[in-house]
Design a protein around this motif. Structure first.
Motif, mmCIF file in Angstrom:
data_model
loop_
_atom_site.group_PDB
_atom_site.id
_atom_site.type_symbol
_atom_site.label_atom_id
_atom_site.label_comp_id
_atom_site.label_asym_id
_atom_site.label_seq_id
_atom_site.Cartn_x
_atom_site.Cartn_y
_atom_site.Cartn_z
ATOM 1 N N GLU A 69 -1.332 -12.656 13.505
ATOM 2 C CA GLU A 69 -1.406 -11.084 13.240
ATOM 3 C C GLU A 69 -2.529 -10.716 12.402
ATOM 4 O OE1 GLU A 69 2.756 -10.098 12.606
ATOM 5 O OE2 GLU A 69 3.250 -10.995 14.316
ATOM 6 N N ASP A 70 -2.749 -11.413 10.986
ATOM 7 C CA ASP A 70 -3.812 -11.054 10.394
ATOM 8 C C ASP A 70 -5.073 -11.371 11.073
ATOM 9 O OD1 ASP A 70 -2.131 -10.620 8.205
ATOM 10 O OD2 ASP A 70 -3.281 -12.303 6.868
ATOM 11 N N MET A 71 -5.137 -12.465 11.952
ATOM 12 C CA MET A 71 -6.436 -12.481 12.575
ATOM 13 C C MET A 71 -6.699 -11.416 13.449
ATOM 14 S SD MET A 71 -7.528 -15.583 14.920
ATOM 15 C CE MET A 71 -6.644 -16.946 14.061
ATOM 16 N N GLU A 72 -5.674 -10.965 14.468
ATOM 17 C CA GLU A 72 -5.910 -9.893 15.189
ATOM 18 C C GLU A 72 -6.517 -8.482 14.597
ATOM 19 O OE1 GLU A 72 -2.186 -9.658 17.207
ATOM 20 O OE2 GLU A 72 -2.972 -9.203 19.049
ATOM 21 N N ARG A 73 -6.384 -8.412 13.123
ATOM 22 C CA ARG A 73 -7.108 -7.239 12.397
ATOM 23 C C ARG A 73 -8.330 -7.692 12.097
ATOM 24 N NH1 ARG A 73 -1.808 -6.548 10.584
ATOM 25 N NH2 ARG A 73 -1.815 -8.058 9.171
ATOM 26 N N LYS A 74 -8.683 -8.946 11.635
ATOM 27 C CA LYS A 74 -9.745 -9.378 10.957
ATOM 28 C C LYS A 74 -10.713 -9.763 12.087
ATOM 29 C CE LYS A 74 -7.800 -10.628 6.709
ATOM 30 N NZ LYS A 74 -7.042 -11.856 6.019
ATOM 31 N N GLU A 75 -10.603 -10.291 13.154
ATOM 32 C CA GLU A 75 -11.609 -10.766 13.979
ATOM 33 C C GLU A 75 -11.807 -9.894 15.179
ATOM 34 O OE1 GLU A 75 -12.987 -14.003 13.358
ATOM 35 O OE2 GLU A 75 -14.516 -13.801 15.205
ATOM 36 N N GLY A 80 -13.653 -14.645 19.969
ATOM 37 C CA GLY A 80 -13.623 -15.072 18.529
ATOM 38 C C GLY A 80 -12.315 -15.276 18.004
ATOM 39 N N ARG A 81 -11.262 -14.457 18.079
ATOM 40 C CA ARG A 81 -9.944 -14.847 17.742
ATOM 41 C C ARG A 81 -9.469 -16.207 18.543
ATOM 42 N NH1 ARG A 81 -9.611 -9.203 18.462
ATOM 43 N NH2 ARG A 81 -8.819 -9.269 20.583
ATOM 44 N N ILE A 82 -9.662 -16.432 19.827
ATOM 45 C CA ILE A 82 -9.224 -17.569 20.482
ATOM 46 C C ILE A 82 -9.769 -18.912 19.851
ATOM 47 C CG2 ILE A 82 -9.072 -18.929 22.406
ATOM 48 C CD1 ILE A 82 -8.786 -16.052 24.134
ATOM 49 N N LYS A 83 -11.224 -18.630 19.696
ATOM 50 C CA LYS A 83 -11.618 -19.843 18.998
ATOM 51 C C LYS A 83 -11.332 -20.137 17.620
ATOM 52 C CE LYS A 83 -16.470 -19.287 21.058
ATOM 53 N NZ LYS A 83 -17.658 -18.526 20.626
ATOM 54 N N ARG A 84 -10.837 -18.947 16.722
ATOM 55 C CA ARG A 84 -10.436 -19.206 15.599
ATOM 56 C C ARG A 84 -9.157 -19.803 15.685
ATOM 57 N NH1 ARG A 84 -12.500 -15.853 11.077
ATOM 58 N NH2 ARG A 84 -10.650 -16.002 10.267
ATOM 59 N N PHE A 85 -8.233 -19.722 16.608
ATOM 60 C CA PHE A 85 -6.972 -20.184 16.833
ATOM 61 C C PHE A 85 -7.131 -21.689 17.154
ATOM 62 C CE2 PHE A 85 -3.795 -21.682 20.182
ATOM 63 C CZ PHE A 85 -2.806 -21.550 19.117
ATOM 64 N N ALA A 86 -8.262 -22.031 17.977
ATOM 65 C CA ALA A 86 -8.499 -23.430 18.410
ATOM 66 C C ALA A 86 -9.123 -24.138 16.851
ATOM 67 C CB ALA A 86 -9.773 -23.600 19.299
ATOM 68 N N GLY A 87 -9.647 -23.395 16.169
ATOM 69 C CA GLY A 87 -10.320 -23.877 14.822
ATOM 70 C C GLY A 87 -9.242 -24.192 13.734
ATOM 71 N N MET A 88 -7.924 -23.499 13.972
ATOM 72 C CA MET A 88 -7.030 -23.856 12.839
ATOM 73 C C MET A 88 -6.265 -25.128 13.495
ATOM 74 S SD MET A 88 -5.064 -20.093 12.849
ATOM 75 C CE MET A 88 -3.272 -20.944 12.742
ATOM 76 N N LEU A 89 -6.200 -25.409 14.874
ATOM 77 C CA LEU A 89 -5.585 -26.741 15.175
ATOM 78 C C LEU A 89 -6.730 -27.793 14.775
ATOM 79 C CD1 LEU A 89 -4.358 -25.709 18.747
ATOM 80 C CD2 LEU A 89 -3.109 -25.573 16.528
#
Lengths: 191, 191
Positions: A69-75, A80-89
């Motif tokens: 949810e934070d990411m949804e606000r920031k990215e 970009g958000r999906i990439k960040r999600f993959a980056g978390m993994l």
DNA sequence: GACAACCTATCAACTGATAGATATACTTCT
DNA sequence: AGAAGTATATCTATCAGTTGATAGGTTGTC
């Protein structure tokens, strides 16, 4: 001394051990040793192992919800958000070759309690919904392209990432996950 | 009486149990009970659990090799062969909600012996090579389309399928795997 | 008589879990 | 303020059950 409460430190230790060895791969005594207390004290906080497992999944899911949810606000962009999600993994794999907690538990789903399984399903459902939302937003912006239902694409996406985490772990490298992420993003790139 | 040798029946039982409960989720006594012998006799055939695990993976891989090579002869189109491969996995999920043996072991890879891990890698490498070969053959025939290296696409494919098996198992339905298969085939469909 | 394939019996280590004592800190009452 | 009571978190000690593994005996077959 560690500042965090014993409960939190138990969950931290359990999460790491579960991610590397699986739910049947660690014991109350393992946790006690890491936290620096006795195994009976671990039982005080989590009477049974199923209780511990359930708390583990719930915390993991809540944490993921906050992060996403934070990411949804920031990215700004969906891709970009999906990439960040993959980056978390990817970070999880990089750090001691761990696996997604819910991924490893899903694989072991025949060996865990019904309550744990229900909580696990909630995690996957949440992630799928989140990914589907990003896909739709991206499509609206003309930034992402795909055919068919967003839900199906999101589920496939999540499967690809979880599967690639497994492979990465096995080969002791984040390359499979990186490659899979890149391949997947290419599938959704707008022409 | 069962006709198969005790060794084979032990491996059969171990495979099923491992697929449902994970490698740490069954014991020599479980196997003995199913096969109808004593646990000491199981140790006679497989001295340690790591020995058993290694034999399990080797047999699984050899069997997969045979099946896939047969399929290469029998099924004419590349996309047909890939679909059949996915169908094999679907059959596993359908039959008692099992998981791919090597998938579950890869998830647990932090809890198994180095020898087992090496054997596991061979399985994934073989499957990836086979899938890559089909993708290239399909592209040559103008029947399959994809950008980039066949190896990367094949790895992503395998990850998607293994990941979807996990999800299917968790939700007790083969729908996630069916959906993922269909989505994936659509990604590779020639325009 | 040699070998393979089983058996009985047993081991030490580990598992999740419980009972009951102890220590510390916060309330509450006099 | 000080005593008494209460709740929380830990401890020691122990349990019965399970685990992987081994030693050594028995059976049947070539």
């Amino acid at each position: 001394m560690d500042e965090a409460s014993a409960q939190v430190r138990i969950l931290d230790a359990a999460e790491r051990l579960c991610q590397t060895r699986g739910f049947n791969g660690f014991s109350f005594r393992d946790l006690a040793e890491i936290v620096g207390i006795r195994s009976a004290s671990v039982h005080y906080h989590f009477p049974t192992k199923a209780d511990l497992g359930k708390a583990l999944i719930t915390r993991y899911r809540r944490n993921m919800e906050t992060l996403l949810e934070d990411m949804e606000r920031k990215e700004r962009t969906a891709s970009g958000r999906i990439k960040r999600f993959a980056g978390m993994l990817r970070e999880i794999v990089r750090d001691e070759n761990r696996m997604c907690l819910c991924g490893i538990l899903a694989a072991e789903s025949g060996a865990i309690s019904a309550e744990m399984r229900a909580e696990l399903r909630r995690f996957f459902e949440y992630c799928e919904r989140w990914l589907a939302r990003q896909l739709e937003a991206g499509r609206d912006q003309g930034e992402i392209a795909f055919r068919g239902a967003a839900g199906v694409a999101a589920a496939a996406m999540l499967s690809t990432l979880e599967g690639a985490m497994m492979t990465s772990r096995l080969f002791g490298s984040d390359k499979p996950l990186r490659d899979a992420t890149q391949w997947m993003m290419a599938q959704f790139a707008a022409a």
